[in-house]
Design a protein around this motif. Sequence first.
Motif, PDB file in Angstrom:
ATOM      1  N   PRO A 171     -27.832 -42.004  66.033  1.00 25.95           N
ATOM      2  CA  PRO A 171     -29.092 -41.582  66.648  1.00 25.95           C
ATOM      3  C   PRO A 171     -29.554 -40.206  66.171  1.00 25.95           C
ATOM      4  O   PRO A 171     -30.662 -39.785  66.488  1.00 25.95           O
ATOM      5  CB  PRO A 171     -28.736 -41.540  68.143  1.00 25.95           C
ATOM      6  N   ALA A 172     -28.699 -39.522  65.433  1.00 27.47           N
ATOM      7  CA  ALA A 172     -28.995 -38.127  65.103  1.00 27.47           C
ATOM      8  C   ALA A 172     -29.256 -37.914  63.620  1.00 27.47           C
ATOM      9  O   ALA A 172     -29.369 -36.772  63.181  1.00 27.47           O
ATOM     10  CB  ALA A 172     -27.817 -37.254  65.556  1.00 27.47           C
ATOM     11  N   LYS A 174     -25.999 -32.031  61.982  1.00 24.08           N
ATOM     12  CA  LYS A 174     -26.784 -32.998  62.750  1.00 24.08           C
ATOM     13  C   LYS A 174     -25.935 -33.840  63.697  1.00 24.08           C
ATOM     14  O   LYS A 174     -26.436 -34.363  64.684  1.00 24.08           O
ATOM     15  CB  LYS A 174     -27.534 -33.930  61.796  1.00 24.08           C
ATOM     16  N   VAL A 201     -23.858 -35.311  66.563  1.00 24.07           N
ATOM     17  CA  VAL A 201     -23.732 -34.931  67.966  1.00 24.07           C
ATOM     18  C   VAL A 201     -22.427 -35.474  68.558  1.00 24.07           C
ATOM     19  O   VAL A 201     -22.211 -35.389  69.771  1.00 24.07           O
ATOM     20  CB  VAL A 201     -24.938 -35.418  68.790  1.00 24.07           C
ATOM     21  N   VAL A 248     -30.631 -39.445  71.125  1.00 23.84           N
ATOM     22  CA  VAL A 248     -30.304 -38.082  70.701  1.00 23.84           C
ATOM     23  C   VAL A 248     -30.854 -37.041  71.684  1.00 23.84           C
ATOM     24  O   VAL A 248     -30.490 -35.871  71.644  1.00 23.84           O
ATOM     25  CB  VAL A 248     -30.838 -37.832  69.261  1.00 23.84           C
ATOM     26  N   TYR A 269     -28.884 -34.439  73.534  1.00 22.08           N
ATOM     27  CA  TYR A 269     -28.335 -33.403  72.668  1.00 22.08           C
ATOM     28  C   TYR A 269     -29.406 -32.382  72.291  1.00 22.08           C
ATOM     29  O   TYR A 269     -29.105 -31.247  71.963  1.00 22.08           O
ATOM     30  CB  TYR A 269     -27.709 -34.033  71.429  1.00 22.08           C
ATOM     31  N   ARG A 321     -27.584 -28.953  71.131  1.00 21.30           N
ATOM     32  CA  ARG A 321     -26.711 -29.381  70.041  1.00 21.30           C
ATOM     33  C   ARG A 321     -27.549 -29.847  68.844  1.00 21.30           C
ATOM     34  O   ARG A 321     -27.196 -29.608  67.687  1.00 21.30           O
ATOM     35  CB  ARG A 321     -25.826 -30.536  70.541  1.00 21.30           C
ATOM     36  N   SER A 322     -28.650 -30.536  69.139  1.00 18.95           N
ATOM     37  CA  SER A 322     -29.544 -30.985  68.072  1.00 18.95           C
ATOM     38  C   SER A 322     -30.815 -30.135  68.093  1.00 18.95           C
ATOM     39  O   SER A 322     -31.376 -29.882  69.155  1.00 18.95           O
ATOM     40  CB  SER A 322     -29.936 -32.449  68.282  1.00 18.95           C
ATOM     41  N   ARG A 332     -34.869 -31.569  63.596  1.00 20.38           N
ATOM     42  CA  ARG A 332     -33.927 -32.182  62.661  1.00 20.38           C
ATOM     43  C   ARG A 332     -33.371 -33.504  63.199  1.00 20.38           C
ATOM     44  O   ARG A 332     -32.250 -33.871  62.894  1.00 20.38           O
ATOM     45  CB  ARG A 332     -32.777 -31.215  62.358  1.00 20.38           C
ATOM     46  N   VAL A 333     -34.162 -34.161  64.006  1.00 24.15           N
ATOM     47  CA  VAL A 333     -33.673 -35.413  64.587  1.00 24.15           C
ATOM     48  C   VAL A 333     -34.332 -36.652  63.973  1.00 24.15           C
ATOM     49  O   VAL A 333     -34.012 -37.777  64.361  1.00 24.15           O
ATOM     50  CB  VAL A 333     -33.885 -35.445  66.116  1.00 24.15           C
ATOM     51  N   ASN A 382     -18.610 -38.885  75.508  1.00 24.84           N
ATOM     52  CA  ASN A 382     -17.816 -37.642  75.568  1.00 24.84           C
ATOM     53  C   ASN A 382     -18.220 -36.853  76.795  1.00 24.84           C
ATOM     54  O   ASN A 382     -19.412 -36.660  77.060  1.00 24.84           O
ATOM     55  CB  ASN A 382     -18.091 -36.785  74.321  1.00 24.84           C
TER      56      ASN A 382
END
Lengths: 407, 467, 423
Positions: B68-69, B87, B89, C46, C49, C54-55, C59-60, C326
């Motif tokens: 997904p990232a 990138k 995650v 995403v 994140y 984190r993201s 940039r996704v 996680n």
Amino acid sequence: MSAVLKPKNKVLVCDGNEAAAWGVVLSRPDMVAGYPITPQSSLVEYLAQFIADGVLDAEMVEAEGEHSVLSVLQGAALAGGRTYTASCGQGLAFMFEPYFRTPNLRLPIVMSIVTRDGISPQCVWGGQQDAMTVREVGWIQMFCETVQEVLDTTVMAYKIAENHSVMLPVNVNHDGNYLSNGIVRIELPDQDEVDQYLGDKDVNWHVALDPQRPMAVDPLTGGSAGTGPALFTRYRQGQCEGMQNSLGVIVEAHKEWAQRFGRSFAPLIEEYRLEDADYAIITIGSMAGAGKDVVDAARNRGERVGLIKIKTMRPFPIDAMAAALNKVRAVGVVDRSVCFGWNSGPVFQETLAAMYYARERIPCLSMIGGLAGADLTEVHFERAVRETAKLLAGPCPRQPIWLNAQD
Amino acid sequence: MSAINTIAFKPALCDGCGECMTACSTVKSVNGSAAQSRIQIIADPLKGSWELALCRQCGDPRCVADCPAAALSKEANGGLISWDAEKCVNCLLCTAGCVYAGIAFSADEGRVVKCDQCGGDPQCVKACPTQALTYLTSASIYNRWGDLEDLFVPGLGGCQGCNTEIVMRHTLRRVGSNTVLATPPGCIPGMGSVGYNGMAGTKVPVFHPLLTNTASMLTGIRRQFKRKGRNVTAMALAGDGGAGDVGFQSLSGAAERGEEILFVCVDNEGYMNTGAQRSGSTPYGAWTATTPLGTEAHGKVQDSKNMPLLMMWHRCAYVATASTAFMEDLYEKLEKALAASDHGFAYLHIYSPCTSGWRFPSGNNIEVARKAVETNFAILWEYQPDQGLRLSRPIDKPLPVVEYLKLLGKFKHLDAAQIQHIENHVAEQTKLFSELAGIGKGVERLAAAAPLSAGHERSSVSERLTR
Amino acid sequence: MERYDYLVVGASHAGLEAVRAIRAHDATGSIAMLNRDPVLPYSPTVLPYVVSGRSKEDRVALRDHPWFESLQTAYLERTQVSAVDAAKAVVRCADGKEIGYGKLLLATGAKPIIPPVSGLDGVPYHVLRTLDDALALRNAMGTAKHAVVLGAGLVGMHAAENLAKGKCQVTVVEMRDQVLPGYFDAEAAAMISAAFTGNGVEMLTKHRVTSVAKQGQQCVVKLENGEQRIADLLLVATGVTPEVDFLKGALDIERGIIVDEFMRTRVANVWAAGDVVQTRSFFGDGTPAGGILPDAVEQGRTAGMDMAGDPGVTPYPGGIPLNTYNFFGNRALSVGRDLPANAGTEWEVLRRNSAASASEPARYLKIVLRDNCLQGIFGVNVLFDPGIMWELILRRTNLSELRQQLLDHPQDTARAVMSGIWR
């Protein structure tokens, strides 16, 4: 070989092989291939020397055998080249596989057959057994009488072969020994005139191997599916049509030649002193010279005899032959080769076939002579005339007369 | 899309030593633990076989599709699946997409890890002592030539698993469309490469020469185009019978004359198109339709003639033998042959196992081709006049010849004496080629033994004349 | 009128995979992908994140313009479809434009469910489905001291963890009796829940919110049991529902668009894939299906291949629940289904667990078998390869002789089995 002549004027003294070579030079082929064989060898040597001297601008391929010689030329023709070779006898026999295919591919290759008898017994001498044996393969075949005719016919052959209604290979045949090595005075046509006569090369408009015009040459035909057998049949039919078309083209080519160069030859059948003849002898090739002399002598004696000479053997000029036969009451055919299946000469056989289209069936006698280099002199033709004259009153023998059997 | 070189695994050769994992973890992991190796060799608990977990660098990678990232991507050049630490995650969805365990979470490193092939120099392969792991770089062929157009029509009618079709398609696509192609009678036109009933089988001008005159017709074609200032490749795809038996005269003649032809001989050791009859290339002992088995006969009683060696003695501009089991080598040689055909005769002899005529399962073709080479039954070499003969692969440690013979039905009947004969013949050939290549005799190359060229003679004569 | 042989509405995993699959088989047909937003495609997965930082939001993008160019696919941003006219084979866009299609794929995904909670429309609250949502939530988190999260699904749990790490007092309210329902079994869910509790998050499962009301800059969340929580950040994460409003009777829709095993809708030349469809369960029972990223990819691939006429297409086997999660340094993995309530003797459960120690986290593994075939595997801090487990379930691989090895060494055992299957 002798030093090559570079005539400053338009006359030279040469043999038939050199005359053929000059005919090739004037025709400006792209490629010449050859393999030596008696009595053709000097012809290829002349061409090699012409190329070495810059007289002829052509690719020369000294192939490793006649089979390859003709194969090389097939490739060159498919790539658009005008091509030439010469062979005879065993060489022609060895060449047979590609020879057989050349007309089927409709490639306008010109090849001299410097005619030679076939072994065995072993012999290296003239005779027309080679050319006659392959007469049913699909090449146009013309037999020359003189050295001059050899040169002139070689050039004309290209005009005939490359005619779009013909597109077939041509054999220009001249007798081994008698024409190939007999030296006479001949006239050389002007190059510019020949260029105009032949026109532009257009050799592979119909079938080509050229990345700019990609096509598959000879995909498999036949079988019961698709257009198989019909396609093959149409090809063969077209080939026969081309052959028949060539009769008119040959006549025209000779007519234009006479107009441009002032020399005329009978294109298909020559009728010599036939108008009021009772009977005639039939000849082919160089022997006609001796035959005509004997006819002249017989005429002087008051005999009403004439001579029929075949120039174009394939396609066989049936109508011309039938017309000539209509003028006489008996014929004797002198062959320089053997038709084994008919116990005669092949021209005899052809004459019989043509006679079907004549007004009436007349007595016809087969005489075979000149094999393996044997000379056909006036003595032999006097006998031929004599034996033919007998047919007017007596029975017609079924056995051939072997003219040189006692020589 | 580009192809990717492959780390190939042969489980049968693996003894589970773990050297590959040690090598990988040494260069890749944070702590050198083999558990972090990107390649994992695992014992199957039931069968005891050694199994593999490794990224296959898939063509349509699920790991990439499932990310997904956008942290995973398949590189356009080289085809590696690369991972972007910035990138990622760490969601592990990529591991849900992979059925090869090619990407997995490393507890020690706290992230997913995967093989990157060490930039083209995989350490695991280097470390493998049993050659269970090999690095196959044949993908480079695809990357280099994959975009070239296949110039044969689809659906050629070859037998299932036909090796010759592979040879045809690979060679012609590389040689390209500015070509006139001759395919003398045999399997090659038989499968439709010229065409049927007026339909063409290739996109280049193509024809059936006679079985006997391939090189001669190409001579005329090449020379005519050259005369007109056009550089057209004259190419033959010919079987061994047409090339070496009935057509050998024209081949020899063209080679001797130095005609500029690319002549590819596809050697399936007999007349396979007409039902597997014997040719001069049929090896000793082989069953064919004309060397059958019976109470009085047990296959062919003569050894094959070595066609490529005969061609070498013509001092061609290039002569080589090749095999579809070694495609990089084949392409390299094709390249050289094509270049050589621009100025002289190039002869490329390709061994082409025939599933139908040699009697083996159609899926085994490449394996048969490979074993032929690995046993020295077929030796790969090349010859250039100025460099002599060079062996393409070492021939000093061949597999036993029976490893090859036993793959083929046509050798099934061989008795011990026949096998011994073949082994002797292979040994003799191996020795001959070692000598020709100058190995073990103190001779650098064959160049010294090759006949002098006409050019040499001419220059030495003219030197003498000028002195 | 613009017209494309293949028109793909929606720009996330299902649509992208469909485009790839179409182009793999049809080299020349025209393809367009429509995205209602003015951005390159991104994944809703995403977004948590992006919220956590984190993201980076720029940039996704899942694919870039060169990717679309390489597949000769038109990528049309700001193109929101407002209606489908299957009779005319056109879609109508919000701006009135019509786009014709040969074949249409609806991959418009899902949108958040807004629960019928009294007062909800009167208070500011967050959802998380778009990039804008993520940025808004990230901004709000910077200042929030008290937060209430409605729903203990993945979105809610991710947000709760992020908020907790940002020193925010968080309450998670979940109607059902465990966190991450449908993905993890009760024991794994309890371990996850415990980790949250241990990190100061208030976990209220089996709780229901009755109303919310504004109170200054904050809001008051009232629970069914009479308690209430004050929140200056309210996140509604009670699940998603297919984005199908624009179809308005054009297609048969139940919980999502109804499709067959090749992702065909009941309307000619219209396919659907991803979160917008009503996904059938692989198990053929009531196991929740759909809403899983790998499922969306599989559906997109099936749809794309079928649309292009690729003879290699195989029926979509049905959804299998899967989760990789996680949390606070732990990893939870789940594939497949748990033991059903009325399980017969053909079912078998293998289980092991170990408590946390000073050096080791708590570990848990449960394997559910039926007729010796894997049905589900759930683990916390026990590694295995979810992709391989998924494949073993799909293939109904008989694991009878490997039960113990699978429990002791799930990763290596499954890898060896799968490697053996491949060759």
